[in-house]
Design an enzyme around this catalytic site. Structure first.
Site, PDB file in Angstrom:
ATOM      1  N   LYS A  22      29.346  70.720  17.817  1.00 20.67           N
ATOM      2  CA  LYS A  22      29.651  71.612  16.710  1.00 20.67           C
ATOM      3  C   LYS A  22      29.879  70.823  15.414  1.00 20.67           C
ATOM      4  O   LYS A  22      29.003  70.116  14.947  1.00 20.67           O
ATOM      5  CB  LYS A  22      30.853  72.476  17.089  1.00 20.67           C
ATOM      6  CG  LYS A  22      30.789  73.089  18.500  1.00 20.67           C
ATOM      7  CD  LYS A  22      29.555  73.922  18.750  1.00 20.67           C
ATOM      8  CE  LYS A  22      29.630  74.773  20.017  1.00 20.67           C
ATOM      9  NZ  LYS A  22      29.719  74.037  21.290  1.00 20.67           N
ATOM     10  N   TYR A  57      37.336  79.623  25.097  1.00 21.21           N
ATOM     11  CA  TYR A  57      35.871  79.605  25.171  1.00 21.21           C
ATOM     12  C   TYR A  57      35.396  80.028  26.563  1.00 21.21           C
ATOM     13  O   TYR A  57      35.953  79.622  27.578  1.00 21.21           O
ATOM     14  CB  TYR A  57      35.373  78.205  24.825  1.00 21.21           C
ATOM     15  CG  TYR A  57      33.927  77.932  25.182  1.00 21.21           C
ATOM     16  CD1 TYR A  57      32.908  78.749  24.691  1.00 21.21           C
ATOM     17  CD2 TYR A  57      33.579  76.870  26.009  1.00 21.21           C
ATOM     18  CE1 TYR A  57      31.589  78.516  25.028  1.00 21.21           C
ATOM     19  CE2 TYR A  57      32.264  76.621  26.341  1.00 21.21           C
ATOM     20  CZ  TYR A  57      31.270  77.448  25.859  1.00 21.21           C
ATOM     21  OH  TYR A  57      29.962  77.225  26.193  1.00 21.21           O
ATOM     22  N   ASP A  86      42.076  71.822  22.388  1.00 21.40           N
ATOM     23  CA  ASP A  86      40.671  71.868  21.993  1.00 21.40           C
ATOM     24  C   ASP A  86      40.620  72.067  20.478  1.00 21.40           C
ATOM     25  O   ASP A  86      41.016  73.121  19.967  1.00 21.40           O
ATOM     26  CB  ASP A  86      39.969  73.018  22.725  1.00 21.40           C
ATOM     27  CG  ASP A  86      38.460  73.026  22.488  1.00 21.40           C
ATOM     28  OD1 ASP A  86      38.016  72.583  21.420  1.00 21.40           O
ATOM     29  OD2 ASP A  86      37.727  73.508  23.374  1.00 21.40           O
ATOM     30  N   ARG A 127      25.551  53.314  31.613  1.00 24.65           N
ATOM     31  CA  ARG A 127      26.441  54.400  32.063  1.00 24.65           C
ATOM     32  C   ARG A 127      27.896  54.007  31.851  1.00 24.65           C
ATOM     33  O   ARG A 127      28.738  54.836  31.514  1.00 24.65           O
ATOM     34  CB  ARG A 127      26.181  54.741  33.537  1.00 24.65           C
ATOM     35  CG  ARG A 127      27.219  55.721  34.108  1.00 24.65           C
ATOM     36  CD  ARG A 127      26.813  56.317  35.445  1.00 24.65           C
ATOM     37  NE  ARG A 127      26.315  55.331  36.377  1.00 24.65           N
ATOM     38  CZ  ARG A 127      27.083  54.507  37.098  1.00 24.65           C
ATOM     39  NH1 ARG A 127      28.398  54.524  36.958  1.00 24.65           N
ATOM     40  NH2 ARG A 127      26.533  53.658  37.947  1.00 24.65           N
TER      41      ARG A 127
END
Length: 386
Positions: free
Chosen positions: A198, A99, A173, A47
């Site tokens: 993406k 978005y 972004d 982690r």
């Protein structure tokens, strides 16, 4: 090294023991220690850090011209972690055409822990009047999702600097362009974020996010939260995304070149009401594109309004043969969607339409298929929509 050379080689040295050209996947959750608090190598617990995640973060930092990068379990997790870094009472200014998932986080999650967000339709014009003493973030998507409006990053940074508020950080972004077409840190951004699901991964088989910065203080704060919150990608997802990065330049240039031809076709179609694509000379932000984008490329995403309203848009999406009706974008295959009832359905109608997201707006994600086949598919589907 140039972009593609870095994409192939950074974070991907041959294994010194086996000679493997491609790094192995390190699935172990924990790592042996010689003594309490003295791990054998650089790792203690996955982690906190993992070899595959480190490799991926290293190459993304290089491609974004950043000193640091951090990977997260999704683009939304990257967004959430950045917002979690703010103190209660902080104020955020965001582009209005953002978005749907980001809008949802601002308005239904961040607000519950005392972070208030206002939205601007033209952030470069409205920002001076929207900044407050407690403003801590300015959030930009450029191109925006899904109307593909362009924001001058350097101009926004200048407005922030001139405000005198040194606590404001500019977040960009960069999902729609990828590091291949644009590097927002070069124009004054403090943090650049991606849904690496993406274009960066590019194969529609990984959900992953990333943030990059040159600010060590920001990096240390986000590193702490990355570990504390634990919204991290698995080693296998990190490995897959790193694999995708190696062909990023090839895929994105092909998609953008095809998208340019498709947008030019759509502009001339009798079945199309309006086209949004930054590569078109008619686009409002075309001059900024020439400054901010590699070779003036407009990216691999187009949106346009089908004549005939929502019903026509729906018929169009149901009649394509190569474009698959599905959410997401940036894969090797071409996709399409109707944002008003899919990715942006959670945004109130009035706010949605104020940003140009109408019921007949269709978003295309152009893949790497032959462009002649894609245009033929669009042509027959448009005819079927009427």
């Amino acid at each position: 090294m140039q972009f593609s050379t870095r994409a192939v080689h950074v974070g991907s040295s041959p294994d010194p023991t086996t000679g493997a050209v491609i790094p192995a996947i390190s699935l172990s959750t924990t790592f042996s220690q010689n003594a309490p608090g003295a791990p054998i190598g650089a790792y203690e617990y996955s982690r906190s850090s993992n070899p595959n995640r480190d490799n991926f973060e290293t190459v993304i930092a290089s491609l974004e011209n950043a000193k640091f990068a951090l990977a997260f379990s999704s683009g939304s997790a990257a967004t959430a972690t950045i917002l979690q870094s703010l103190a209660q009472g902080s104020h955020v200014v965001s582009v209005g055409d953002v978005y749907g998932g980001t809008h949802r986080y601002f308005t239904k999650v961040a607000n519950t822990h005392g972070v208030d967000t206002v939205f601007a339709q033209d952030i470069a014009e409205e920002l001076p009047s929207l900044l407050k003493p407690d403003t801590r973030l300015v959030w930009i998507e450029t191109p925006s999702n899904p109307t593909l409006s362009i924001t001058d990053i350097a101009k926004v940074k200048q407005i922030i600097t001139e405000s005198g508020n040194k606590d404001i950080k500019l977040v960009v972004d960069n999902t729609f362009l990828s590091p291949y077409i644009s590097n927002p840190l070069n124009f004054g951004a403090d943090i650049v974020v991606h849904s690496a699901t993406k274009f960066i991964n590019g194969h529609s088989d990984v959900v992953l996010g990333v943030a990059a910065t040159n600010d060590e203080q920001i990096y240390q704060r986000l590193t702490f939260l990355q570990n504390a919150i634990g919204a991290i990608p698995s080693p296998f997802d990190s490995w897959l995304a790193h694999r995708g990065v190696k062909t990023l330049a090839l895929r994105v240039r092909t998609a953008a070149t095809s998208a340019q031809k498709i947008a030019e076709y759509l502009e001339k179609s009798e079945y199309v009401q309006a086209v949004n694509y930054p590569g078109l000379p008619t686009h409002k932000g075309h001059d900024i594109v020439q400054k901010q984008h590699r070779d003036g490329l407009g990216g691999g995403v187009i949106s346009f309004r089908v004549k005939g309203g929502q019903d026509a848009a729906s018929k169009f999406t149901q009649n394509t043969k190569l474009f698959t009706l599905a959410e997401s974008l940036g894969g090797i295959e071409s996709l399409l969607e109707v944002p008003a009832i899919m990715t942006h359905a959670g945004i109130p109608v009035e706010a949605r339409e104020k940003s140009g997201v109408y019921d007949n707006l269709v978003r295309l994600s152009v893949g790497i298929e032959d462009v002649e086949d894609l245009i033929a598919d669009i042509e027959q589907a448009l005819k079927a929509s009427q």
